[in-house]
Design a protein around this motif. Structure first.
Motif, PDB file in Angstrom:
ATOM      1  N   ALA A 169       0.944  -1.326  -0.168  1.00 32.90           N
ATOM      2  CA  ALA A 169       0.273   0.245  -0.129  1.00 32.90           C
ATOM      3  C   ALA A 169       1.189   1.274  -0.022  1.00 32.90           C
ATOM      4  CB  ALA A 169      -1.124   0.209   1.563  1.00 32.90           C
ATOM      5  N   LEU A 170       0.783   2.936  -0.408  1.00 35.47           N
ATOM      6  CA  LEU A 170       1.746   3.301  -1.204  1.00 35.47           C
ATOM      7  C   LEU A 170       1.789   3.777   0.467  1.00 35.47           C
ATOM      8  CD1 LEU A 170       3.346   5.560  -2.612  1.00 35.47           C
ATOM      9  CD2 LEU A 170       0.644   6.452  -3.660  1.00 35.47           C
ATOM     10  N   TYR A 171       0.632   4.127   1.227  1.00 35.75           N
ATOM     11  CA  TYR A 171       0.910   5.019   2.539  1.00 35.75           C
ATOM     12  C   TYR A 171       1.871   4.298   3.134  1.00 35.75           C
ATOM     13  CZ  TYR A 171      -0.206   7.920   6.514  1.00 35.75           C
ATOM     14  OH  TYR A 171       0.087   8.894   7.295  1.00 35.75           O
ATOM     15  N   TYR A 172       1.182   2.620   3.159  1.00 35.55           N
ATOM     16  CA  TYR A 172       2.313   2.661   4.524  1.00 35.55           C
ATOM     17  C   TYR A 172       3.816   1.865   3.908  1.00 35.55           C
ATOM     18  CZ  TYR A 172      -2.129   2.235   6.354  1.00 35.55           C
ATOM     19  OH  TYR A 172      -3.585   2.768   6.288  1.00 35.55           O
ATOM     20  N   GLY A 173       3.875   1.656   2.749  1.00 35.38           N
ATOM     21  CA  GLY A 173       5.059   1.028   1.686  1.00 35.38           C
ATOM     22  C   GLY A 173       5.856   2.416   1.698  1.00 35.38           C
ATOM     23  N   LEU A 174       5.513   3.449   1.815  1.00 34.74           N
ATOM     24  CA  LEU A 174       6.389   4.762   1.223  1.00 34.74           C
ATOM     25  C   LEU A 174       6.423   5.687   2.424  1.00 34.74           C
ATOM     26  CD1 LEU A 174       8.647   5.755  -0.412  1.00 34.74           C
ATOM     27  CD2 LEU A 174       7.262   5.941  -2.201  1.00 34.74           C
TER      28      LEU A 174
END
Length: 501
Positions: A96-101
């Protein structure tokens, strides 16, 4: 992926809200107008280790991501005793973009997420052990989550369902532990209550007005909310997670199973609430982010439960296949976006780029530095909290920086250096669309135009700013509450004001 987040954190300039929270870390207040204080303490920890650097400001978010993954892994391990499910639970937030980055950036949600998941973990431990003392840990983590962001109060329906839906409800209601847990949560949350009692409930009124302000029905804000969830959770992962949560809720409420009831309610209730509010209100980018990691745990658990319940083999294979696609495609997208911002020279989105839209403030700071030397001014003024925060970040205390309006934001802040402001000339910098605001009309300030400067990113102009020299006036740090220089923009009736995340 953790190394990638650290590179991202160190390489990219701070965004405006991140610099704003960094200014909070220098004040150590019990609460702030916009949010509870936990994020300022997170920033303070990182900068104590790495100094006032990009990595220092963002470091606690990287730790928060790791802590969240450990907690998710243990939740799934205790419920399923399945190694593959545990691995899936660890990989899903990476996809997930929010958590992964974007956990490698500063926001109150970064502080709220691990504490919210820790509260779920404590309640899972309670269900596993049948030991009521876990309510005390749940209360502590719940209080810490509230000390991070007010929106986690939307986890209360899940806690209530966990308490009341299973067959143990009669025994637990008469046990002292749930009530002691609630008392512990209030004690942990007490710094916010104390600050608000001292300041006429300012932060609660701020949030209440934002949540209840009248707005017209809008399909655009609904589309924005749904689009943001797809973008920040994942175009495949979002429907996978919602499907798993729906199946978990259906199965758990029918069987009165506590853990499934807890996890599904913790996500579906806030999701549906925000969906309803998005019909009339723009939902902030990060507002729902505290809930999705709990949903990722439900995805991993659901696959195991489908097997245990004897679901059709084709349905189990399809569920597992879509979960794998979500992981692979999501991580690939996160890596590509990382490379775009860290290594690529292009600007594909123009002025709408979420990172580029807040980049290039060093160009404004450099021009201000020149004007300070040329004019002999000793301080900097602005009318926008974003510009204020970025100028404080770039000047690092060498020059006093003050936002002359919205002084309610700065209740209890230290003296910025009034000995360098009073009876001295200052520089006033303001975005061009706000240049005609009549803020200074009711003061004795004389404003001499000095020119303008553009803020650009990767060859594209993102914004422009006008400069002026201020003389004959000393800004008031603590104007009366009825003053237009005290009130924040919504309270002052600004029709163009937008909700601050």
């Amino acid at each position: 992926m953790t190394i990638m987040r650290m590179v991202y954190a160190a390489a990219l300039d701070l965004r405006t809200d991140e610099a704003y929270y960094w200014t909070w870390s220098k004040e150590l207040q019990l609460c702030f107008l916009d949010h509870p204080p936990m994020i300022s303490w997170f920033v303070r920890l990182g900068t104590a280790l790495f100094g006032d650097t990009n990595l220092g400001v963002r470091f606690a978010g990287i730790v928060a991501m790791a802590a969240t993954q450990v907690l998710l892994a243990d939740i799934v391990r205790r419920v399923t005793h399945n190694v593959q499910a545990v691995i899936l639970a660890v990989l899903l937030p990476e996809a997930a973009l929010y958590y992964g980055l974007l956990m490698a950036k500063v926001a109150p949600d970064v502080a709220a997420i691990p504490f919210a998941v820790a509260m779920m973990w404590a309640l899972v431990r309670l269900a596993e052990s049948n030991d009521g003392r876990w309510w005390l840990a749940a209360g502590m983590f719940g209080g810490l989550a509230l000390l991070s962001k007010f929106t986690v109060v939307m986890l209360l329906p899940a806690v209530a369902a966990f308490l009341l839906v299973p067959s143990w409800r009669g025994r637990l209601l008469f046990s002292p532990y749930p009530w002691l847990g609630a008392v512990i949560a209030l004690i942990v949350f007490s710094p916010v209550l104390i600050w608000n009692v001292q300041h006429d409930w300012a932060s609660f009124r701020f949030q209440f007005v934002r949540a209840t302000a009248p707005h017209d029905f809008s399909l655009r804000t609904l589309g924005d909310y749904i689009g943001l969830q797809f973008g920040q959770v994942g175009f495949v992962l979002l429907p996978v997670t919602l499907t798993a949560l729906t199946l978990t809720a259906w199965r758990s409420y029918r069987a009165r199973e506590p853990v499934g009831t807890l996890l599904s309610t913790a996500v579906l209730v806030p999701f549906l609430y925000f969906l309803w509010k998005s019909l009339t209100l723009r939902i902030g980018d990060t507002w729902p982010m505290f809930m999705w990691p709990i949903g990722f745990a439900a995805v991993a658990i659901n696959i195991v439960k489908l097997r245990e319940d004897g679901a059709p083999a084709w349905f189990i294979r399809s569920t597992l296949r879509w979960a794998r696609i979500a992981v692979v495609s999501g991580i690939a997208m996160v890596v590509l976006i990382f490379l775009y911002y860290v290594a690529a020279p292009w600007n594909f989105l123009g002025r709408t780029d979420p990172i580029g839209a807040e980049a290039g403030y060093e160009q404004v700071a450099e021009r201000l530095e020149q004007e300070l030397k040329t004019t002999g001014a000793t301080w900097i003024a602005t009318s926008d909290y974003r510009t204020y925060a970025m100028m404080r970040w770039f000047f690092r205390g060498r020059v006093p920086v003050i936002q002359i309006n919205e002084r309610a934001r700065f209740i209890g802040f230290r003296d910025p250096g009034m000995n360098l402001i009073a009876d001295h000339a200052g520089l006033y910098v303001v975005r061009d669309p706000d240049n005609t605001a009549p803020l200074l009309a009711g003061t004795t300030a004389r404003r001499e135009p000095l020119g303008s400067v553009e803020r650009s990113w990767r060859g594209r102009v993102m914004d422009s700013y006008t400069f002026g020299k201020l003389t004959g006036w000393t800004p008031e740090l603590s104007p009366p509450a009825e003053s237009p220089l005290y009130q924040w923009r919504w309270l002052a009736g600004d029709p163009d004001a937008t909700p601050y995340a």
